[in-house]
Design an enzyme around this catalytic site. Structure first.
Site, PDB file in Angstrom:
ATOM      1  N   ARG A  58      21.821 -50.826 -42.426  1.00 19.45           N
ATOM      2  CA  ARG A  58      20.933 -49.999 -41.584  1.00 19.45           C
ATOM      3  C   ARG A  58      21.568 -48.637 -41.322  1.00 19.45           C
ATOM      4  NH1 ARG A  58      20.715 -50.399 -36.329  1.00 19.45           N
ATOM      5  NH2 ARG A  58      21.127 -52.628 -36.322  1.00 19.45           N
ATOM      6  N   TYR A 111      -2.128 -35.775 -41.341  1.00 21.77           N
ATOM      7  CA  TYR A 111      -2.337 -37.155 -41.787  1.00 21.77           C
ATOM      8  C   TYR A 111      -2.826 -38.002 -40.600  1.00 21.77           C
ATOM      9  CZ  TYR A 111      -1.172 -41.609 -43.985  1.00 21.77           C
ATOM     10  OH  TYR A 111      -1.221 -42.863 -44.505  1.00 21.77           O
ATOM     11  N   ASP A 183       5.472 -31.297 -43.715  1.00 21.24           N
ATOM     12  CA  ASP A 183       5.180 -32.510 -44.478  1.00 21.24           C
ATOM     13  C   ASP A 183       4.797 -32.040 -45.886  1.00 21.24           C
ATOM     14  OD1 ASP A 183       3.926 -34.639 -45.765  1.00 21.24           O
ATOM     15  OD2 ASP A 183       3.104 -35.478 -43.922  1.00 21.24           O
ATOM     16  N   LYS A 208       4.055 -41.470 -52.343  1.00 20.00           N
ATOM     17  CA  LYS A 208       3.070 -40.749 -53.129  1.00 20.00           C
ATOM     18  C   LYS A 208       3.708 -40.211 -54.420  1.00 20.00           C
ATOM     19  CE  LYS A 208       0.808 -41.807 -49.410  1.00 20.00           C
ATOM     20  NZ  LYS A 208       0.620 -40.932 -48.271  1.00 20.00           N
TER      21      LYS A 208
HETATM   22  C1  LIG Z   1       0.745 -41.085 -46.816  1.00 22.47           C
HETATM   23  C2  LIG Z   1       1.110 -39.926 -45.987  1.00 22.47           C
HETATM   24  C3  LIG Z   1       1.931 -40.071 -44.850  1.00 22.47           C
HETATM   25  C4  LIG Z   1       2.430 -41.416 -44.379  1.00 22.47           C
HETATM   26  O1  LIG Z   1       3.286 -42.018 -45.296  1.00 22.47           O
HETATM   27  P1  LIG Z   1       3.472 -43.616 -45.458  1.00 22.47           P
HETATM   28  O2  LIG Z   1       4.451 -43.718 -46.545  1.00 22.47           O
HETATM   29  O3  LIG Z   1       2.140 -44.206 -45.780  1.00 22.47           O
HETATM   30  O4  LIG Z   1       3.980 -44.126 -44.142  1.00 22.47           O
HETATM   31  C5  LIG Z   1       2.278 -38.918 -44.168  1.00 22.47           C
HETATM   32  N1  LIG Z   1       1.819 -37.699 -44.538  1.00 22.47           N
HETATM   33  C6  LIG Z   1       1.010 -37.539 -45.606  1.00 22.47           C
HETATM   34  C7  LIG Z   1       0.540 -36.167 -45.967  1.00 22.47           C
HETATM   35  C8  LIG Z   1       0.624 -38.633 -46.362  1.00 22.47           C
HETATM   36  O5  LIG Z   1      -0.184 -38.465 -47.410  1.00 22.47           O
END
Ligand SMILES: *Cc1c(COP(=O)(O)O)cnc(C)c1O
Length: 393
Positions: A58, A111, A183, A208
């Site tokens: 961790r 998001y 982000d 993603k």
């Molecule tokens: C999917 C996504 C998140 C969240 O990510 P997870 O891996 O599903 O927790 C945050 N910001 C954006 C722009 C996303 O597309």
């Protein structure tokens, strides 16, 4: 690796040296929860920080560390941390940056779960947030209060694809001593590098494009070394959303092909955006790579290509939008993005269903809006599928 090594080489080689691991070409998976100390004194020194080394997974793991080192290189940051999800990365970052009474300025659209987290922070901890278009330095300066500690940005904004000028925001924030968090999930460091534009912290849902194969949930945070260390010792260690060694390994593998994949995603998206825009059944197309996009100038300035995501509205009702989705054969109905498979989703009832209708309207998310994550299939096959489904309306 040399200082001038190119991105396409760094995605493959950075963060890993096979000579340290018996020549293994692929990085080993350190599937262990804990690490054995030679002596009690060594345990004491590791915990006090006097000696570098692993303690407990961790707090750090060699396979996860390889991924973190690679991500820091790719985003041009000093250090990175890996998390068990994008939301674990978002929450650890926001909790590390704010305390009760603080104020966060956000892009006009985030998001869905980030929106949920911001609402929770407001209700439970009195950490306020405010959405802003950030279309001019004057508007931003006016919104900044003494309690503003953080500016939180998505660009392109999910799912409406508006862009925010990162260099402009970073300039204003630097003068006021405010931390800018971006982000960067929609772009990946191949298309956009916010730290090079003066922003402070980059977050990814590594689920993603970084993963690219739809088989991992993961998050990444990149920033200054001292700040990353602080997060690793506080909100990451004590809340505990750490990445597993196996998932880190899958990401190390996925990220090797990031530039090759994204070139194809972007080329196909550009073709499909053009076709959609010319179709009589389509009301409007939102694609940052289109020269008619209102933020095309910002795209040219801070992104290398238009990206693999297209949003568009169809003529008709919510039911028509759903019927259109049901009529697709090749394209899958699923949230998420950045995978080899082309995915379509309906933000109003899926990713942004948690956002109240009034806020959704303000964000520009109508019932006819669809978001397409263009995959790696032949774009002509994707267009055939879209055109056939449109013709049934
Ligand atoms: C999917 C996504 C998140 C969240 O990510 P997870 O891996 O599903 O927790 C945050 N910001 C954006 C722009 C996303 O597309």
């Amino acid at each position: 690796m040399g200082k001038d090594t190119r991105f396409e080489t760094e995605v493959i080689h950075s963060g890993y040296d096979s000579s340290e691991f018996k020549g293994s070409l692929a990085p080993p998976i350190f599937q262990t929860s804990t690490f054995v100390f030679d002596q009690a004194k060594q345990g004491e020194n590791r915990f006090s920080g006097e000696e570098e080394g692993f303690i407990y997974s961790r707090l750090g793991n060699p396979t996860v560390k390889m991924l973190e080192d690679r991500m820091a290189v790719l985003e041009k940051g000093e250090a990175a941390l890996a998390f068990s999800s994008g939301m674990a990365a978002v929450s650890a970052t926001l909790f590390a940056l704010t305390k009760t009474g603080d104020h966060i300025i956000c892009s006009q659209g985030v998001y869905g779960c980030t929106f949920g987290l911001l609402e929770m922070m407001q209700k439970k901890f009195n950490i306020e947030h405010e959405f802003l278009s950030m279309s001019s330095p004057e508007e931003l300066e006016k919104a900044i209060r003494p309690e503003t500690t953080c500016i939180y940005i998505e660009t392109p904004i999910n799912p409406t694809m508006q862009l925010i000028d990162l260099e402009m925001v970073a300039g204003v924030a630097q003068r006021k001593g405010i931390t800018v968090v971006v982000d960067n999930t929609f772009c990946s460091p191949y298309l956009q590098r916010p730290l090079e534009l003066g922003c402070d912290i980059v977050i990814h849902s590594a689920t993603k494009y970084l993963c690219g194969h739809g088989d991992v949930i993961a998050g990444i945070v990149v920033g200054k070394k001292d700040w990353i260390k602080e997060v690793s010792m506080t909100t990451q260690k004590d809340i505990g959303g750490v990445l597993s060694p196996f998932d880190a390994w899958l990401l190390l593998r996925g990220v090797k092909t990031l530039p090759v994949r994204l070139d194809r995603h972007c080329q196909s998206a550009a073709q499909i955006a053009e076709k959609l825009a010319a179709h009589p059944g389509v009301e409007q197309v939102y694609y940052p790579g289109d020269h008619k996009h209102p933020n095309y100038g910002i795209m040219k300035k801070q992104m290398t290509q238009g990206g693999g995501l297209i949003s568009f509205t169809i003529k008709g009702s919510k039911e028509d939008a759903q019927k259109f989705m049901d009529n697709l054969r090749l394209i899958k109905i699923a949230v998420s993005l950045g995978d080899a498979e082309t995915l379509i989703q309906h933000p109003a009832t899926m990713t942004h269903a948690v956002v109240p209708e009034e806020s959704r309207k303000k964000m520009g998310i109508s019932d006819q809006l669809l978001r397409l994550s263009v995959g790696l299939e032949a774009w002509e096959d994707l267009w055939d599928d879209l055109a056939t489904a449109l013709s049934t309306l």
